[in-house]
Design an enzyme around this catalytic site. Structure first.
Site, mmCIF file in Angstrom:
data_model
loop_
_atom_site.group_PDB
_atom_site.id
_atom_site.type_symbol
_atom_site.label_atom_id
_atom_site.label_comp_id
_atom_site.label_asym_id
_atom_site.label_seq_id
_atom_site.Cartn_x
_atom_site.Cartn_y
_atom_site.Cartn_z
ATOM 1 N N ALA A 1 0.816 -1.215 0.000
ATOM 2 C CA ALA A 1 0.000 0.000 0.000
ATOM 3 C C ALA A 1 0.852 1.268 0.000
ATOM 4 O O ALA A 1 0.454 2.285 -0.566
ATOM 5 C CB ALA A 1 -0.947 -0.001 1.196
ATOM 6 N N PHE A 2 2.018 1.221 0.620
ATOM 7 C CA PHE A 2 2.886 2.392 0.688
ATOM 8 C C PHE A 2 3.331 2.839 -0.707
ATOM 9 O O PHE A 2 3.571 4.024 -0.943
ATOM 10 C CB PHE A 2 4.102 2.079 1.572
ATOM 11 C CG PHE A 2 4.876 3.285 1.985
ATOM 12 C CD1 PHE A 2 4.456 4.066 3.054
ATOM 13 C CD2 PHE A 2 6.030 3.651 1.317
ATOM 14 C CE1 PHE A 2 5.173 5.194 3.442
ATOM 15 C CE2 PHE A 2 6.756 4.773 1.699
ATOM 16 C CZ PHE A 2 6.328 5.541 2.762
ATOM 17 N N ALA B 1 -4.783 -3.604 1.037
ATOM 18 C CA ALA B 1 -5.313 -4.088 2.317
ATOM 19 C C ALA B 1 -4.220 -3.949 3.360
ATOM 20 O O ALA B 1 -3.165 -4.575 3.247
ATOM 21 C CB ALA B 1 -5.766 -5.538 2.209
ATOM 22 N N ILE C 1 -3.609 -4.416 7.318
ATOM 23 C CA ILE C 1 -4.211 -5.068 8.479
ATOM 24 C C ILE C 1 -3.368 -4.756 9.706
ATOM 25 O O ILE C 1 -2.148 -4.938 9.694
ATOM 26 C CB ILE C 1 -4.323 -6.584 8.236
ATOM 27 C CG1 ILE C 1 -5.195 -6.817 6.984
ATOM 28 C CG2 ILE C 1 -4.913 -7.291 9.455
ATOM 29 C CD1 ILE C 1 -5.145 -8.221 6.437
ATOM 30 N N THR D 1 2.510 -3.549 15.949
ATOM 31 C CA THR D 1 3.427 -2.405 15.931
ATOM 32 C C THR D 1 2.731 -1.198 15.299
ATOM 33 O O THR D 1 1.686 -1.339 14.666
ATOM 34 C CB THR D 1 4.696 -2.743 15.111
ATOM 35 O OG1 THR D 1 4.318 -2.883 13.735
ATOM 36 C CG2 THR D 1 5.355 -4.029 15.608
ATOM 37 N N HIS E 1 3.434 0.252 12.687
ATOM 38 C CA HIS E 1 3.624 0.218 11.240
ATOM 39 C C HIS E 1 2.306 0.481 10.496
ATOM 40 O O HIS E 1 2.274 1.213 9.502
ATOM 41 C CB HIS E 1 4.210 -1.145 10.840
ATOM 42 C CG HIS E 1 4.493 -1.289 9.388
ATOM 43 N ND1 HIS E 1 5.553 -0.668 8.778
ATOM 44 C CD2 HIS E 1 3.854 -1.980 8.414
ATOM 45 C CE1 HIS E 1 5.556 -0.970 7.491
ATOM 46 N NE2 HIS E 1 4.531 -1.763 7.252
ATOM 47 N N ARG F 1 -14.799 -8.039 3.700
ATOM 48 C CA ARG F 1 -15.007 -6.890 2.815
ATOM 49 C C ARG F 1 -14.563 -7.178 1.379
ATOM 50 O O ARG F 1 -14.848 -6.399 0.477
ATOM 51 C CB ARG F 1 -14.266 -5.676 3.365
ATOM 52 C CG ARG F 1 -14.952 -5.122 4.618
ATOM 53 C CD ARG F 1 -14.010 -4.326 5.496
ATOM 54 N NE ARG F 1 -14.682 -3.795 6.662
ATOM 55 C CZ ARG F 1 -14.990 -4.489 7.755
ATOM 56 N NH1 ARG F 1 -14.686 -5.768 7.828
ATOM 57 N NH2 ARG F 1 -15.599 -3.930 8.776
#
EC number: 2.5.1.78
Length: 165
Positions: A62-63, A86, A88, A92, A94, A133
């Site tokens: 995603a980054f 996605a 999740i 941490t 992160h 989802r």
């Protein structure tokens, strides 16, 4: 006289669409992509492997969605870009960093390029929530496809209306 502008779900054959998909959590993102492509195909978009109307780009996670989304939006080849990912939550911080940067980056691409970018990044606490989802209960990929059709159409309507005045 007041003007009302709305996008349509018809005439999708005229749209050029890019989909950027995060490979991380591909069990989820693959299902989102499948739902998205199903929606687009049922509304007249050519989703075949030799389509001139649709391109799919895979990124590691995603980054990385914003930079590829920006590159595609700036190319001038697409009326709309859909991002699918996605993230999740883990143990941490992160999660918070990735979600914040991905969402800010994706939003800025849309504002800076004038190309609608659909934010299709799931942010959930568990894998189960993400899977629900992405197909167990419903597939949000379908919704992201609809949003893309509506926004691509709406931007065309707005550009026509503003250039005519």
């Amino acid at each position: 006289m007041m003007a009302t502008y709305e996008g349509r779900y018809t005439d999708a054959q005229a749209l050029r669409i890019a989909v950027v998909v995060a490979r991380f959590n591909d069990l989820v993102t693959g299902k989102l992509l499948s739902g998205c492509l199903d929606c687009l195909a049922r509304h007249g978009v050519d989703t075949s492997s030799n389509s001139d109307q649709l391109d799919v780009a895979w990124v590691p996670g995603a980054f990385e969605l914003p930079i590829v989304t920006q590159t595609l939006a700036l190319s001038g080849q697409y009326e709309v870009v859909i991002t699918l990912g996605a993230v999740i939550r883990g143990d941490t911080p992160h999660f918070d960093v990735v979600v914040a940067e991905a969402s800010k980056g994706i939003a800025s691409v849309s504002r800076e390029t004038g190309v609608p970018v659909i934010f299709g990044v799931l942010t959930t606490d568990t894998m189960q929530q993400a899977l629900e989802r992405a197909g167990i209960k419903s597939n949000l990929g379908w919704s992201y496809g609809l949003q893309a059709l509506e926004m691509g159409s709406l931007m065309g309507v707005l550009r026509s209306a503003t250039s005519a005045s």
